[in-house]
Design an enzyme around this catalytic site. Structure first.
Site, PDB file in Angstrom:
ATOM      1  N   SER A  35     -13.968   1.750   3.896  1.00 50.83           N
ATOM      2  CA  SER A  35     -13.522   0.371   3.683  1.00 50.83           C
ATOM      3  C   SER A  35     -14.684  -0.588   3.982  1.00 50.83           C
ATOM      4  O   SER A  35     -15.776  -0.411   3.449  1.00 50.83           O
ATOM      5  CB  SER A  35     -12.296   0.118   4.568  1.00 50.83           C
ATOM      6  OG  SER A  35     -11.658  -1.074   4.249  1.00 50.83           O
TER       7      SER A  35
ATOM      8  N   ASP B 143      -5.006   4.078  -3.647  1.00 49.26           N
ATOM      9  CA  ASP B 143      -5.579   2.945  -2.911  1.00 49.26           C
ATOM     10  C   ASP B 143      -5.692   1.763  -3.865  1.00 49.26           C
ATOM     11  O   ASP B 143      -6.554   1.729  -4.730  1.00 49.26           O
ATOM     12  CB  ASP B 143      -6.954   3.338  -2.373  1.00 49.26           C
ATOM     13  CG  ASP B 143      -7.613   2.244  -1.536  1.00 49.26           C
ATOM     14  OD1 ASP B 143      -7.090   1.109  -1.486  1.00 49.26           O
ATOM     15  OD2 ASP B 143      -8.660   2.542  -0.930  1.00 49.26           O
TER      16      ASP B 143
ATOM     17  N   HIS C 170      -4.735   2.927   0.798  1.00 49.77           N
ATOM     18  CA  HIS C 170      -6.020   2.702   1.459  1.00 49.77           C
ATOM     19  C   HIS C 170      -6.114   3.444   2.788  1.00 49.77           C
ATOM     20  O   HIS C 170      -7.182   3.905   3.179  1.00 49.77           O
ATOM     21  CB  HIS C 170      -6.203   1.196   1.666  1.00 49.77           C
ATOM     22  CG  HIS C 170      -7.558   0.811   2.169  1.00 49.77           C
ATOM     23  ND1 HIS C 170      -8.710   1.070   1.457  1.00 49.77           N
ATOM     24  CD2 HIS C 170      -7.954   0.178   3.310  1.00 49.77           C
ATOM     25  CE1 HIS C 170      -9.757   0.610   2.140  1.00 49.77           C
ATOM     26  NE2 HIS C 170      -9.328   0.083   3.262  1.00 49.77           N
TER      27      HIS C 170
END
Lengths: 397, 397
Positions: free
Chosen positions: B140, B334, B367
């Protein structure tokens, strides 16, 4: 229209001495067979079409769809726009007085459901002397009402047009509603829903709720196209248009040339990107005119709607009651009420051998597409209503 | 590690007399060639692996990935976890004193960027006597730092492992960040970011921010599976687990049997659905320990990251600087940092003839998948690090 008699509600409560705001367009024919009821979504009203005399920019929220010569042609149909109970646009809502207590309802306004709204709408039709609807039509939450009409009053509905809707909310939908509600209910100016008597409005919460809503109305693609990562020019006015009903993205001039001419401010609280400016603007506008309790009520009605629930989740069993013919429409980039959700309804209707038309429109605008101009979408609705009109005229002849 | 000398920041400001918190695992080899730097995302720290003596449930946030015999094997690598400037978990942040004024920074803490963090990390490596990283790795926002390392210090990075990341945020990502920031900054307890001196915490805003975040960390599918439309049983405790680092969904027992046993409350403010309870719980927990100014700073760093910007949006041109070898990993569900965004990085690296491995994992968890157990994901990382270890041992031999 005023209703003195108590309307029993799904919660077990009831409401009496209430008003229902409505507008009509076109002429009811002698057989009273050409009535079309339009149900609204989160942030709209009975003002579905046309403009008010002397008021610029007062177009109804579905004015591209409804009117003389339009897909829902008011030269042929008698169209009724109705405002739901609990709204802040004319029908009795939380900001009005409870006739039993003489106090403003506030948070004590009873929780109303899609089914309750349909019952209130049916009472309105009774009062208007209309037994049967040629069609009931709505998008999003309005589509849920149209669907519910076919289950609660199957004999009173010939056709149902259900646009960008779903047989219920999924967990993610409920989650977004809940965050919006928490933003409102935890705003110190909310006062447990009795803010009217404190002379304040929980605007902070309403702004956040509206910003969250807007994100879910738009597709990723259209956001990237309209805003992308473009910075907000400090000297230009914010690049956004007038506020359309449910957050339809207004046509705006491009401003792609800004990117290179603007420097970063390196600030966490100032507007830096155009998307931020757009969301803040929409939030500010909304907080000026929308009622906080209405927002809670309407999102809860969305959450609760689930006709399959009492059939153990079996939608086909739930829709067995419906005898209407259906047009379903969905939009490919709508991630709030995705085409897959419309297809669930189509499948369940087909399981019951119902007459169903389904249009899945490849539109870029996300959930908002149901309010926007799209030639294929408008053509599909036009063609469906033309066939209704033809059959009405056929039965008259 | 304390740093007295001022670190120049991208904004033009600088910060001096600051601390950087870090942890290390394993042993640095004689050639100092086996160091792996782990960069963290929104809500994590330098405590990437292991447990603290005597503290139950103190596992590092990437403990399934990093440790003896794990994919990033601390028997072979010297792993460094670092906490970024502006955080609230050890490194100097908004709740600390500005050495120039003697006052707590609060909202005056300088805006820090991914590039600034990388510079601060490079200084830490200098102080540790490490010139070259065998690998830099992050998921991320941490993946953005890993990518930026290869551009800011190409000669110091042999390998970059970039998981569930993106070359920049799109408009929708920025939009979610902005709503979260507005929720915090408009909380009356925020006091323009100087809430510390008022003895309050803008918990309302932090809760809303966290709830929004959680929705975006999870996939639609996993939300429907874990919560669906199930109602919260009034007599049972809320069905949620402990709070994992970036909101990883904890394993929980199913409670699908509740649906039929619970009636609706017909309330707009009480919890009705399990998903509401889950989000409120996560929001409450977060507001207890996370700093509001840190949230603003970290989301802004996410917004700003855009290495292609100074190349007119041409990512291939931007990544021409990178000489490292890459492993990219993305997860199919995601929607925050979708596989398409990882593929943009892969394509740009291939345009430059770089050595790139790419794993697109068909995982259901959205995610959050980057923090969770997934055999294929962990295997891909393990295999990549085994090849790094082999080449290190080869060059030693």
């Amino acid at each position: 229209m005023h209703f003195e008699t108590a309307l029993p509600l799904q919660s077990g409560a009831s409401i009496r001495g209430y008003d229902v705001a409505y507008e009509t367009y076109g002429t009811l024919n002698a057989g009273k067979s050409n009535a079309v009821l339009i149900c609204h979504a989160l942030n709209a009203s009975h003002h579905v079409a046309g403009v008010y005399a002397g008021q610029e920019k007062s177009e109804g929220w579905w004015d591209n769809m409804i009117g003389p010569g339009k897909p829902v042609d008011t030269n042929r149909f008698f169209v009724i726009g109705v405002n739901n109970l609990g709204s802040c646009f004319g029908s009795t809502g939380p900001m009005h007085k409870n006739p039993d207590s003489g106090e403003v309802y506030g948070a004590d306004f009873p929780v109303v459901t899609v089914e309750d709204w349909v019952n209130a709408q049916a009472r309105l039709l009774d009062a208007l002397g209309i037994q049967t609807l040629a069609a009931v039509m709505g998008g999003s939450l309005g589509g849920m009402q149209a669907l519910s009409w076919t289950l609660q009053y199957p004999e009173r509905v010939k056709h149902a047009v259900v646009v960008a809707s779903a047989p219920n909310l999924n967990a993610e939908n409920i989650a977004f509603n809940e965050v919006a509600r928490r933003a409102i209910a935890t705003d110190p100016d909310f006062h447990g829903g009795h803010f009217y008597k404190h002379g304040v409005i929980p605007k902070r919460g309403l702004r956040i709720a509206r910003m969250i809503g807007h994100i879910t109305y738009l597709s990723d693609d259209v956001m990237n196209e309209k805003f992308g990562r473009r910075l907000q020019a400090p000297t230009l006015p914010a690049a956004h248009g007038a506020l359309p009903p449910e957050g339809a993205l207004a046509a705006r001039g491009g401003s792609s040339s800004l990117r290179d001419g603007v420097d970063l401010k390196y600030s966490t609280q100032d507007v830096e990107f155009q998307i931020e400016s757009y969301l803040r603007y929409q939030g500010d506008k909304f907080a000026e005119y929308f009622d906080a309790n209405t927002y809670l009520l309407i999102t809860r009605a969305l959450d609760y709607f689930d006709p399959a629930k009492k059939f153990g989740g079996n939608l086909s069993a739930a829709l067995a009651e419906a005898t209407a013919k259906f047009l379903l429409v969905s939009f490919t980039t709508d991630w709030r009420f995705s085409p897959a959700r419309s297809r669930e309804i189509v499948r369940a209707l087909l399981d019951n051998g119902r007459d169903v038309s389904y249009a899945e429109i490849d539109a870029p605008h996300g959930h908002d597409a149901f309010l926007l101009e799209d030639a294929r979408y408008l053509r599909a609705v036009r063609s469906y209503f033309e066939s209704i009109a033809s059959s009405l005229e056929g039965s008259k002849a």
